[in-house]
Scaffold this motif. Structure first.
Motif, PDB file in Angstrom:
ATOM      1  N   ASP A  63       0.837  -1.193   0.000  1.00 47.40           N
ATOM      2  CA  ASP A  63       0.000   0.000   0.000  1.00 47.40           C
ATOM      3  C   ASP A  63       0.879   1.254   0.000  1.00 47.40           C
ATOM      4  N   ASP A  64       2.006   1.179   0.707  1.00 42.77           N
ATOM      5  CA  ASP A  64       2.973   2.276   0.730  1.00 42.77           C
ATOM      6  C   ASP A  64       4.328   1.726   0.277  1.00 42.77           C
ATOM      7  N   ASN A  65       4.307   0.994  -0.839  1.00 44.86           N
ATOM      8  CA  ASN A  65       5.526   0.417  -1.423  1.00 44.86           C
ATOM      9  C   ASN A  65       6.427  -0.277  -0.405  1.00 44.86           C
ATOM     10  N   GLY A  66       5.843  -1.124   0.398  1.00 44.86           N
ATOM     11  CA  GLY A  66       6.640  -1.948   1.301  1.00 44.86           C
ATOM     12  C   GLY A  66       6.838  -1.372   2.691  1.00 44.86           C
ATOM     13  N   TYR A  67       6.485  -0.098   2.880  1.00 45.28           N
ATOM     14  CA  TYR A  67       6.565   0.492   4.219  1.00 45.28           C
ATOM     15  C   TYR A  67       5.323   0.122   5.041  1.00 45.28           C
ATOM     16  N   ASP A  68       4.676  -0.932   4.603  1.00 45.62           N
ATOM     17  CA  ASP A  68       3.525  -1.502   5.308  1.00 45.62           C
ATOM     18  C   ASP A  68       3.763  -3.006   5.337  1.00 45.62           C
ATOM     19  N   LEU A 103      13.996  -0.955   8.766  1.00 46.22           N
ATOM     20  CA  LEU A 103      13.097  -1.437   9.818  1.00 46.22           C
ATOM     21  C   LEU A 103      11.926  -0.475   9.964  1.00 46.22           C
ATOM     22  N   VAL A 104      10.747  -0.978   9.690  1.00 50.69           N
ATOM     23  CA  VAL A 104       9.550  -0.146   9.804  1.00 50.69           C
ATOM     24  C   VAL A 104       8.838  -0.561  11.090  1.00 50.69           C
ATOM     25  N   LEU A 105       9.100   0.167  12.155  1.00 51.13           N
ATOM     26  CA  LEU A 105       8.664  -0.272  13.484  1.00 51.13           C
ATOM     27  C   LEU A 105       7.579   0.611  14.076  1.00 51.13           C
ATOM     28  N   LYS A 170      -3.996   1.516   6.014  1.00 47.29           N
ATOM     29  CA  LYS A 170      -3.422   0.168   5.995  1.00 47.29           C
ATOM     30  C   LYS A 170      -2.097   0.082   6.767  1.00 47.29           C
ATOM     31  N   GLN A 171      -1.807   1.148   7.521  1.00 48.46           N
ATOM     32  CA  GLN A 171      -0.580   1.164   8.336  1.00 48.46           C
ATOM     33  C   GLN A 171      -0.914   1.501   9.796  1.00 48.46           C
ATOM     34  N   PRO A 172      -1.614   0.584  10.495  1.00 50.14           N
ATOM     35  CA  PRO A 172      -1.965   0.873  11.890  1.00 50.14           C
ATOM     36  C   PRO A 172      -0.714   1.031  12.764  1.00 50.14           C
ATOM     37  N   PHE A 200      20.945  -1.296  10.153  1.00 37.71           N
ATOM     38  CA  PHE A 200      19.557  -0.980   9.855  1.00 37.71           C
ATOM     39  C   PHE A 200      19.337   0.515   9.683  1.00 37.71           C
ATOM     40  N   ARG A 201      18.356   0.833   8.866  1.00 33.13           N
ATOM     41  CA  ARG A 201      17.803   2.180   8.823  1.00 33.13           C
ATOM     42  C   ARG A 201      16.445   2.068   9.514  1.00 33.13           C
ATOM     43  N   LEU A 202      16.178   2.966  10.446  1.00 34.59           N
ATOM     44  CA  LEU A 202      14.949   2.874  11.234  1.00 34.59           C
ATOM     45  C   LEU A 202      13.953   3.934  10.792  1.00 34.59           C
ATOM     46  N   ASP A 203      12.918   3.448  10.141  1.00 33.17           N
ATOM     47  CA  ASP A 203      11.886   4.289   9.549  1.00 33.17           C
ATOM     48  C   ASP A 203      11.160   5.110  10.625  1.00 33.17           C
ATOM     49  N   VAL A 204      10.888   6.366  10.326  1.00 29.85           N
ATOM     50  CA  VAL A 204      10.169   7.302  11.222  1.00 29.85           C
ATOM     51  C   VAL A 204      10.263   6.939  12.713  1.00 29.85           C
ATOM     52  N   SER A 403       6.653  15.523  -5.829  1.00 29.28           N
ATOM     53  CA  SER A 403       6.148  14.145  -5.726  1.00 29.28           C
ATOM     54  C   SER A 403       7.272  13.157  -5.422  1.00 29.28           C
ATOM     55  N   ARG A 404       6.968  12.195  -4.575  1.00 25.05           N
ATOM     56  CA  ARG A 404       7.953  11.166  -4.250  1.00 25.05           C
ATOM     57  C   ARG A 404       8.258  10.294  -5.471  1.00 25.05           C
ATOM     58  N   ASP A 405       7.347  10.271  -6.434  1.00 29.61           N
ATOM     59  CA  ASP A 405       7.598   9.474  -7.635  1.00 29.61           C
ATOM     60  C   ASP A 405       8.759  10.022  -8.471  1.00 29.61           C
TER      61      ASP A 405
HETATM   62  C1  GLC Z   1       9.160   7.031   6.019  1.00 31.14           C
HETATM   63  C2  GLC Z   1       9.464   6.411   4.686  1.00 31.14           C
HETATM   64  C3  GLC Z   1       8.320   6.668   3.753  1.00 31.14           C
HETATM   65  C4  GLC Z   1       7.093   6.028   4.320  1.00 31.14           C
HETATM   66  C5  GLC Z   1       6.827   6.482   5.758  1.00 31.14           C
HETATM   67  C6  GLC Z   1       5.874   5.574   6.440  1.00 31.14           C
HETATM   68  O1  GLC Z   1       9.099   8.405   5.981  1.00 31.14           O
HETATM   69  O2  GLC Z   1      10.684   6.886   4.216  1.00 31.14           O
HETATM   70  O3  GLC Z   1       8.568   6.222   2.460  1.00 31.14           O
HETATM   71  O4  GLC Z   1       5.971   6.352   3.535  1.00 31.14           O
HETATM   72  O5  GLC Z   1       8.000   6.463   6.532  1.00 31.14           O
HETATM   73  O6  GLC Z   1       6.454   4.320   6.691  1.00 31.14           O
END
Ligand code: GLC
Ligand code: CA
Length: 553
Positions: A63-68, A103-105, A170-172, A200-204, A403-405
């Motif tokens: 939904d968010d290109n893998g950040y979900d 890491l999307v935590l 879709k990202q609770p 690791f890179r730690l997302d937000v 745009s992020r695109d």
């Molecule tokens: C970060 C990511 C971004 C994503 C967001 C939610 O900012 O870099 O691409 O949409 O977190 O995970």
């Protein structure tokens, strides 16, 4: 092959970010994948980078290109399998390259097993893994908004409750207050460490300690307590590179994130410089010119105030930002000069440089038709602004610029169809300028942007002043020139960049340093005009001209 790494090895490292769906497709489905990346490792080795930051490849509904993420310990079939990943670690190791996982935590996907359980009942053991508030149907607990537009609350009728989502529905958001959530996360990270990641890179990460009651999302009261626990339970097992993405970090907070005692992360990825062309209190879409003097001030602040007590990353681009050459450079006739100037300006500084795929080619923004955009943020923005009465033209101007695109169009490998990215139909259109701008052409040309990046990377390994030199800003008030010195006990660098397309005189202050350096044999290390060598500090700087001098002391 396992690379042995010393403590603080990342201070001399250069990181390359791969956005896997746009990097290299190997099976013709139009989406980049792990095997595609493996096939391009020798390209990255030639460039000279140390690590790849790999944007998420874990299982995800995209939904968010893998950040979900719906399964943190599995690979999305679109990208490959766990075996492919194992192969990637091994092959990258052979090329001397480490892999940093993303890491999307802060949140998971709503398709994660935890969330699927959580919505079953209020009594379910996983219910408290997420952030819930009771509500009267039709009325939100409060007026908090999601980053991607719309309310930050989603009603679940079966439970009579709302769940909290800072990003898409879709990202609770995960509930970090719950120790069980934290334990699950640590176990998962330790499992990845055992697979052989370099870090690791730690997302937000600055948004994990939220308190919706107080309407706090960023920098919540327990943030650093959580991060220290996380670090203690995982990364502190070895010498890993960890970088925390923190949109809300100021210098004081960055000192905590990147404290030299290793209690949190190795470094921080903060955005103060890159948000300067945004009007405070307005959205990024409301376009404003870059306040150049402010850019110098902000860069100087981070360079001097973190010196010796923290560590920064250096970047202009990532998968969320427009292409820097289009944004603050010139993507017309001075594309190569300005791309190199921006590279030199940044890579002369202290910190760990991050190169985003295609930046090393001077790849540019795109201007697509509205229906060709794919990013959820862009698509939502387009709809919302048109509904709010903005003109189509003004909305598209914002999208072209921000745009992020812009960053997500396929990597331009060569001048064959689809830029050599895929044999199929790419998931997002290729930038039409790929016949002119591509890796194959640039790798064989000494004067290319690619060759320039390669030299900058090599210098960081060769001269220690890049990693440890002190920073001094020159010509603070000069409206066109960005110049500074870096120096340690035995070496000195002078960097002079004409940030714009005019022809200013060489500033006197820079000329003095240059003349004084003659005794020490100060020599030109790099420049973006092939004939800069002929004269030492000539009268004028040409459009986007950038020079770097070096001497020992
Ligand atoms: C970060 C990511 C971004 C994503 C967001 C939610 O900012 O870099 O691409 O949409 O977190 O995970
Ligand atoms: Ca593929």
């Amino acid at each position: 092959m396992l690379i042995t790494r010393e403590q603080d090895w990342w201070k001399k490292a250069v990181i390359y970010q791969v956005y896997p769906r746009s990097f290299q497709d190997s099976n013709g489905d139009g989406i980049g994948d792990i095997q595609g990346l493996i096939g391009r490792l020798s390209y990255l080795e030639k460039l000279g980078i140390d690590c790849i930051w790999l944007s998420p490849v874990c299982k995800s509904p995209q939904d968010d290109n893998g950040y979900d993420i719906s399964d943190y310990q599995n690979i999305d079939p679109m990208f490959g399998t766990l075996e492919d990943m194992e192969q990637l670690f091994a092959e990258a190791g052979k090329h001397g390259i480490g892999i940093l996982m993303d890491l999307v935590l802060n949140h998971s996907s709503d398709e994660h097993r935890w969330f699927q359980e959580a919505v079953k009942s209020r009594e379910n053991p996983y219910h408290d893994y997420y952030v819930w508030r009771d509500g009267v149907e039709g009325e939100y607990p409060n007026d908090m908004r999601s980053v991607f537009g719309g309310p930050a609350w989603q009603w679940v009728p079966e439970l009579g409750q709302y769940y909290f989502h800072q990003f898409s529905v879709k990202q609770p958001d995960l509930n970090w207050e719950n120790p069980k959530v934290r334990r699950e996360i640590y176990d998962m990270i330790n499992w990845w460490l055992d697979q052989g990641v370099a870090g690791f890179r730690l997302d937000v990460i600055d948004q994990i300690a939220k308190d919706p009651e107080l309407k706090v999302t960023c920098n919540g009261p327990r943030l650093h307590e959580f991060i220290r626990e996380l670090s203690r339970e995982t990364f502190q097992r070895g010498h890993y590179l960890t970088v925390g993405e923190a949109w809300g970090a100021d210098v004081e907070r960055a000192k905590l994130y990147s404290a030299p005692d290793g209690s949190e992360f190795s470094m921080v990825f903060q955005f103060e410089h890159i948000c300067l062309d945004q009007i405070p209190g307005k959205e990024k879409w409301d376009l404003a010119p870059l306040p150049f003097l402010k850019l110098k001030e902000v860069m100087e602040k981070w360079q001097t105030e973190l010196y010796g007590c923290g560590w920064n990353s250096l970047f202009w681009n990532n998968h969320d930002l427009p292409r820097i050459v289009s944004r603050w450079g010139n993507d017309g006739i001075y594309r190569e000069e300005s791309a190199k100037m921006l590279a030199l300006l940044l890579h002369g500084m202290q910190g760990t440089p991050f190169i985003y795929q295609g930046e090393e080619l001077g790849m540019t923004n795109v201007r697509f038709a509205p229906e060709d955009y794919r990013d959820i943020e862009t698509v939502n923005l387009y709809r919302e602004r048109l509904e709010a009465g903005y003109s189509q033209e003004s909305v598209m101007e914002s999208i072209y610029a921000k745009s992020r695109d812009n960053a997500r169009t396929p990597m331009q490998w060569d001048d064959s169809e689809n830029a050599g990215f895929t044999g199929g139909t790419p998931w997002i259109k290729v930038n039409p300028n790929y016949q002119e701008i591509n890796a194959a052409e640039q790798m064989t040309r000494e004067t290319s942007v690619w060759s320039f990046y390669r030299q900058l990377i090599a210098f960081r390994k060769r001269y220690s002043v890049f990693a440890d030199g002190r920073f001094t800003l020159l010509c603070r008030e000069h409206p066109q020139v960005f110049a500074y010195i870096r120096e340690n006990e035995s070496e000195r660098l002078l960097i002079v960049c004409n940030f714009f397309g005019g022809r200013p005189e060489w500033p006197a202050e820079c000329r003095e340093v240059c003349n004084a350096g003659k005794q020490q044999g100060m020599k030109l290390l790099l420049s973006n005009y092939s004939d800069s060598k002929k004269e030492r500090c000539p009268e004028m700087l040409r459009p986007y001209e950038a020079v770097m001098y070096y001497s020992t002391k």
